[in-house]
Write an enzyme that holds these catalytic residues in place. Structure first.
Site, PDB file in Angstrom:
ATOM      1  N   CYS A 136     -10.095  -1.746  14.725  1.00  0.00           N
ATOM      2  CA  CYS A 136     -10.556  -3.325  14.729  1.00  0.00           C
ATOM      3  C   CYS A 136     -10.713  -3.753  15.910  1.00  0.00           C
ATOM      4  O   CYS A 136     -11.392  -4.903  16.564  1.00  0.00           O
ATOM      5  CB  CYS A 136      -9.686  -3.959  14.060  1.00  0.00           C
ATOM      6  SG  CYS A 136      -9.556  -3.763  12.727  1.00  0.00           S
ATOM      7  N   GLU A 179     -14.320 -12.428  -5.881  1.00  0.00           N
ATOM      8  CA  GLU A 179     -12.572 -12.445  -6.832  1.00  0.00           C
ATOM      9  C   GLU A 179     -11.995 -12.366  -5.514  1.00  0.00           C
ATOM     10  O   GLU A 179     -10.618 -12.317  -5.662  1.00  0.00           O
ATOM     11  CB  GLU A 179     -12.621 -10.609  -7.176  1.00  0.00           C
ATOM     12  CG  GLU A 179     -12.685  -9.477  -5.998  1.00  0.00           C
ATOM     13  CD  GLU A 179     -14.465  -9.201  -5.686  1.00  0.00           C
ATOM     14  OE1 GLU A 179     -15.505  -9.395  -6.054  1.00  0.00           O
ATOM     15  OE2 GLU A 179     -14.894  -8.015  -5.132  1.00  0.00           O
ATOM     16  N   GLU A 203     -16.242 -10.641   3.224  1.00  0.00           N
ATOM     17  CA  GLU A 203     -15.287 -10.534   1.994  1.00  0.00           C
ATOM     18  C   GLU A 203     -14.872 -12.037   1.979  1.00  0.00           C
ATOM     19  O   GLU A 203     -14.469 -11.860   0.375  1.00  0.00           O
ATOM     20  CB  GLU A 203     -14.471  -9.731   2.954  1.00  0.00           C
ATOM     21  CG  GLU A 203     -13.039  -9.917   2.003  1.00  0.00           C
ATOM     22  CD  GLU A 203     -12.156  -9.288   3.058  1.00  0.00           C
ATOM     23  OE1 GLU A 203     -12.012  -9.992   4.152  1.00  0.00           O
ATOM     24  OE2 GLU A 203     -10.981  -8.310   2.343  1.00  0.00           O
ATOM     25  N   GLU A 229       1.749   1.342  -2.919  1.00  0.00           N
ATOM     26  CA  GLU A 229       1.356   1.811  -4.065  1.00  0.00           C
ATOM     27  C   GLU A 229       0.872   3.372  -4.533  1.00  0.00           C
ATOM     28  O   GLU A 229       0.091   4.154  -5.240  1.00  0.00           O
ATOM     29  CB  GLU A 229      -0.522   1.374  -3.832  1.00  0.00           C
ATOM     30  CG  GLU A 229      -1.060   1.935  -5.043  1.00  0.00           C
ATOM     31  CD  GLU A 229      -2.796   1.125  -4.568  1.00  0.00           C
ATOM     32  OE1 GLU A 229      -2.619   0.079  -3.073  1.00  0.00           O
ATOM     33  OE2 GLU A 229      -4.232   0.873  -5.183  1.00  0.00           O
ATOM     34  N   LYS A 275     -15.526  -9.925   7.471  1.00  0.00           N
ATOM     35  CA  LYS A 275     -14.875 -10.436   6.958  1.00  0.00           C
ATOM     36  C   LYS A 275     -15.408 -11.686   6.403  1.00  0.00           C
ATOM     37  O   LYS A 275     -14.944 -12.379   6.309  1.00  0.00           O
ATOM     38  CB  LYS A 275     -13.718 -10.856   7.698  1.00  0.00           C
ATOM     39  CG  LYS A 275     -12.405  -9.036   8.390  1.00  0.00           C
ATOM     40  CD  LYS A 275     -11.583  -9.432   8.116  1.00  0.00           C
ATOM     41  CE  LYS A 275     -10.021  -8.139   7.489  1.00  0.00           C
ATOM     42  NZ  LYS A 275     -10.305  -6.940   8.623  1.00  0.00           N
ATOM     43  N   SER A 299      -7.071   2.323  -2.089  1.00  0.00           N
ATOM     44  CA  SER A 299      -6.562   1.204  -2.672  1.00  0.00           C
ATOM     45  C   SER A 299      -6.613   0.134  -2.850  1.00  0.00           C
ATOM     46  O   SER A 299      -7.619  -0.948  -3.145  1.00  0.00           O
ATOM     47  CB  SER A 299      -5.614   1.153  -0.794  1.00  0.00           C
ATOM     48  OG  SER A 299      -4.805  -0.222  -1.674  1.00  0.00           O
ATOM     49  N   GLU A 344       0.875  -0.792   0.161  1.00  0.00           N
ATOM     50  CA  GLU A 344      -0.244  -0.230   0.047  1.00  0.00           C
ATOM     51  C   GLU A 344       0.752   1.301  -0.104  1.00  0.00           C
ATOM     52  O   GLU A 344       0.346   2.455  -0.965  1.00  0.00           O
ATOM     53  CB  GLU A 344      -0.935  -0.262   1.280  1.00  0.00           C
ATOM     54  CG  GLU A 344      -1.389   0.972   1.062  1.00  0.00           C
ATOM     55  CD  GLU A 344      -3.072   0.550   2.296  1.00  0.00           C
ATOM     56  OE1 GLU A 344      -3.801  -0.750   2.043  1.00  0.00           O
ATOM     57  OE2 GLU A 344      -3.331   1.561   3.114  1.00  0.00           O
ATOM     58  N   CYS A 376      -8.373  -1.781   4.358  1.00  0.00           N
ATOM     59  CA  CYS A 376      -8.253  -3.152   4.971  1.00  0.00           C
ATOM     60  C   CYS A 376      -9.249  -3.517   5.745  1.00  0.00           C
ATOM     61  O   CYS A 376      -9.816  -4.490   6.885  1.00  0.00           O
ATOM     62  CB  CYS A 376      -6.902  -3.514   5.490  1.00  0.00           C
ATOM     63  SG  CYS A 376      -6.285  -1.483   6.143  1.00  0.00           S
TER      64      CYS A 376
END
Ligand code: SF4
Ligand code: SF4
Ligand code: SF4
Ligand code: FES
Ligand code: FES
Lengths: 165, 607
Positions: free
Chosen positions: B537, B388, B383, B281, B380, B341, B278, B321
């Site tokens: 989190c 993908e 997710e 990026e 998650k 990102s 990241e 994230c």
């Protein structure tokens, strides 16, 4: 339904109805405190408040759908289903209630197989309850599309409904 | 100062305090149910009623402010009777299946009954509609258990600004839900699970994955690898009655081994990896911006070690994230997806690497590998089902357990958690730096990224005390700062004096503000960190209940302790990350990284 009559000519096509709804929302400044008024107008335009209309209201007023739907389902005034061709109103005012209005209502529920606030699957009848429709002397009373039937016994209901299709 | 009398005791109170607050500060316990400190008070359940002299009716103490000279009685015969009747009325519309209910012994309704000493259920009544809505992979609703406290409504609408839940209908048919014919799976729900952390009963909980994981563990054909997110180690202890903020990293690793996992990896490892991907990026987007102005030549580009194909200079770049955050953007800010990102979240990266790099190294057929993520998060669970999140025909991650679910499995296995010895993570994905730890708290990903990016550009460590970027720490809703590049390395000279505006927010209501700024073209930032849950989190939707501000603070301190205790504090120093690039990935943002570690996003319905 005065408003509905007034704008009837403006609401013939789906596009016209949608444009009018957007104008209404704009007129109310997209302000969430005007949600109830906007919903009133929306129901006047569409006759009822289907999910896609609620979605439009929610999106345009930047409100969660769940909140708009919560308000609509809270007030029995609003209906999310199209109304039937005929509106059956059972009086449950005091006079009618003590003289069997409740039994008439139960019978109508059975015959039409719907609950209060609902519409039959063939879109023929919507069922509502009212408080005193001014026919106490000859209670219990039922009104269909504004025509008042007096001293209605449950047994007579089928015949009365048969006049409407 | 306000003077009042409670149960015959003269007490002092601050202006604006409620009777309940004052009483509890003086160890007079008034029972309550719908009230939730720091979050929600509406006076809905009235279990907290007390007698106030001069007032005919009983008063709900959780919402009633104290007044000068007030005389309060919290436990008279009348009060006790009223509370019992209220409780029994609620009970008359509740399925009493405590014995096989997920909230057995952690249920606030159950606890209230115990405190109120209720020994009868005198009312029999009609039951409201029972609906189990398990259409979402993350959050399950069971309306039969709902006591209509509306905590979830407050959290979803006010803290998260999502509004997937609201009260529908009225009176006896009142139900908390997404409205219309919608179920949670098709609503605009972010799957953040914040509602599940505040629900006092079993009406909202995570979709269970313990059964699937037990099954995989029992399957001799399967090689089961597990990984643990940074925030879990700062909270798991609470599942076993330990003090909030107790770090249980070693015991957690040991517990996982004893549960039968074949490999115990650490998501922290790929948190470090995320920083390299990241951070690169971000730099690439910034370079791309300067290049579009003609400030960076081809030859320079090669010297910078930038990826051959530079990304579009879409700035500010926003972290990716937090899958609840991602789903939220996809619903509400779809035109801005390019600002995200492209990095997968760290546990997805670790899953992808387990079934490629690690499988190759260890000589394991990836078909046999089953990867489990222990996460503080319910989003998650969603997710991992995204189409993908798959490489070479293998799902990156096979199951996600929340911290709470892991707690359940450890209890089921009878491991005596607090007394376990310190275990260790397995190589090669077990070593991490302090930068990975701070991923668990708001501001952490930003801080970790800055520790690496600043050093890359200037050759010197981030000029902040103990490497902490103080202005972006803590629980303020939106935090911002500026980091200036000074005395940069020669190859980065075009960045000399450039000020990088950064912003950090946690909880989705704040994210909306920052995204609206971008949409209006008024965002002064280059880099934004968003964590979907308030506090980050550490108070994710899968963490132990309940998360008060005090608990949040203790978990945060634990995370910073873990960071500062590490010999290495910057992601790029992690030797196993260096090995991973040398052996397998090549360079950050390189071809293989893109295939395994990066992803793309999908526009979703707004209402
Ligand atoms: S929600 Fe609480 S009271 Fe209800 S069944 Fe479960 S444990 Fe019992
Ligand atoms: S998971 Fe999050 S977004 Fe979904 S209903 Fe719960 S609080 Fe709202
Ligand atoms: S679902 Fe839970 S938090 Fe929401 S109103 Fe019902 S009991 Fe309260
Ligand atoms: S009560 Fe029915 S008409 Fe008056
Ligand atoms: S706790 Fe006070 S009304 Fe529910």
């Amino acid at each position: 339904m005065g408003t509905a009559a007034a704008c009837a000519s403006l609401t013939e096509t789906p596009d016209q109805r949608r444009d009018l709804l957007l104008t209404v929302i704009e007129d109310y400044h997209r302000d969430r405190s005007n949600l109830i008024q906007v919903l009133h107008m929306a129901q006047a335009i569409y006759g009822h408040l289907p999910e896609d209309v609620l979605c439009t209201v929610a999106r345009e007023m930047a409100l969660p759908f769940s909140e708009v739907s919560g308000v609509v389902s809270f007030y029995s005034y609003f209906t999310t289903r199209p109304r039937g061709r005929h509106t059956v109103q059972v009086c449950l005012g005091t006079a009618c209630y003590v003289r069997g209005g409740k039994k008439v209502l139960d019978a109508l529920r059975d015959i039409l197989a719907i609950d209060v606030g609902q519409t039959t699957a063939d879109q023929a009848f919507s069922l509502e309850v009212k408080r005193c429709i001014g026919a106490c002397g000859l209670a219990p009373a039922v009104a269909i599309d504004g025509t008042v039937y007096r001293r209605v016994a449950p047994g007579k209901l089928k015949a009365i409904l048969g006049k409407y299709e | 100062m306000i003077r009042l009398t409670v149960d015959g005791r003269p007490l002092l109170a601050e202006d604006g305090e409620t009777i309940l607050q004052v009483a509890s500060r003086h160890h007079i316990d008034i029972p309550s149910l719908c009230y939730l400190k720091d979050v929600h008070k509406t006076g809905a359940c009235r279990l907290c009623v007390v007698e106030v002299e001069g007032s005919k009716n009983l008063v709900a103490s959780c919402i009633a402010p104290v007044t000068e000279g007030m005389v309060v009685r919290t436990s008279t015969q009348r009060v006790r009777k009223a509370r019992k009747v209220l409780f029994e009325l609620m009970l008359s519309d509740h399925p009493n299946d405590c014995l096989h209910c997920e909230r057995n012994q952690s249920c606030e309704f159950q606890k209230a009954g115990e405190i109120l000493n209720v020994r009868s259920a005198r009312f029999e009544g009609r039951r409201s509609r029972a609906l189990v809505d398990d259409t979402s992979p993350s959050v399950v609703r069971d309306t039969s258990k709902c006591i209509l406290c509306r905590r979830c409504v407050t959290v979803c609408n006010e803290v998260q600004g999502v509004g997937a839940l609201n009260a529908q209908h009225r009176g006896f048919t009142t139900e908390i839900g997404p409205g219309g014919d919608l179920l949670l799976g098709s609503a605009v729900c972010a799957f953040c699970g914040q509602c599940t952390t505040v629900c006092p009963v079993d009406a909202l909980h995570e979709a269970d994955s313990t059964a699937a994981v037990w099954k995989a563990l029992a399957d001799p054909e399967k090689v089961v690898a597990v990984q643990t997110a940074p925030a879990v180690r700062a909270a798991l202890g609470e599942e076993f009655g330990m003090e909030p903020g107790t770090l249980v990293t070693g015991r957690m690793a040991e517990a996982l081994r004893r549960l039968g996992f074949d490999y115990v990896f650490d998501t922290n490892f790929t948190a470090d990896l995320t920083i390299l991907e990241e951070g690169t990026e971000l730099l690439a987007r910034i370079v791309s911006l300067f290049r579009s102005k003609g400030a960076v030549s081809d030859e320079r580009l090669a010297r910078l070690g930038m990826p051959e194909r530079l990304p579009e200079p879409v700035l500010p770049m926003v972290t990716s994230c937090s899958p609840g955050w991602i789903k939220y953007v996809e619903h509400f800010h779809a035109p801005l997806l390019g600002h995200l990102s492209t990095c997968k979240s760290p546990h997805m990266m670790l899953g992808a690497l387990t079934k490629s790099w690690f499988a190759q190294k260890a000589g394991i057929d990836p078909k046999k590998l089953f990867v489990v993520s222990i996460m503080p998060c319910t989003a998650k669970k969603f997710e991992i089902t995204r189409p993908e999140m798959e490489n070479d025909g293998f799902r990156n991650v096979d199951a996600v357990l929340t911290t709470r679910e892991l707690g359940r499995m450890v209890r089921e296995a009878g491991l005596g958690f607090p007394t376990l010895p310190e275990g260790r993570f397995d190589s090669p994905m077990g070593v991490s730096t302090g930068a990975a730890d701070v991923f668990g708290v708001t501001g952490g990903v930003m801080e970790a990224a800055l520790r690496t990016v600043h050093e890359l550009v200037t050759g010197r460590p981030l000029p902040f005390e103990r490497l902490h970027v103080a202005p972006i720490q803590g629980f303020e809703r939106i935090k911002s700062a500026t980091v200036k590049f000074a005395e940069v390395k020669p190859e980065w000279d075009f960045l000399e004096g450039v000020e990088v505006g950064i912003a950090v927010t946690h909880g989705l209501a704040g994210a909306r503000v920052l995204m609206d700024q971008i949409a209006e073209g008024k965002s002064p930032y280059l880099f934004i960190e968003v964590m979907g849950c308030p506090g980050g989190c550490i108070s994710g939707g899968g963490q132990p209940r309940l998360t008060t501000d005090e608990v949040r603070r203790k978990r945060l301190e634990a995370i910073y302790r873990e960071d500062e205790g590490k010999p290495m504090r910057k992601s790029h120093e992690n030797p196993d990350i260096q090995r991973l690039y040398a052996e397998f990935l090549g360079a950050p943002n390189g071809h293989r990284s893109h295939e395994l570690l990066h992803t793309h996003y999908t526009e979703r319905r707004r209402t």
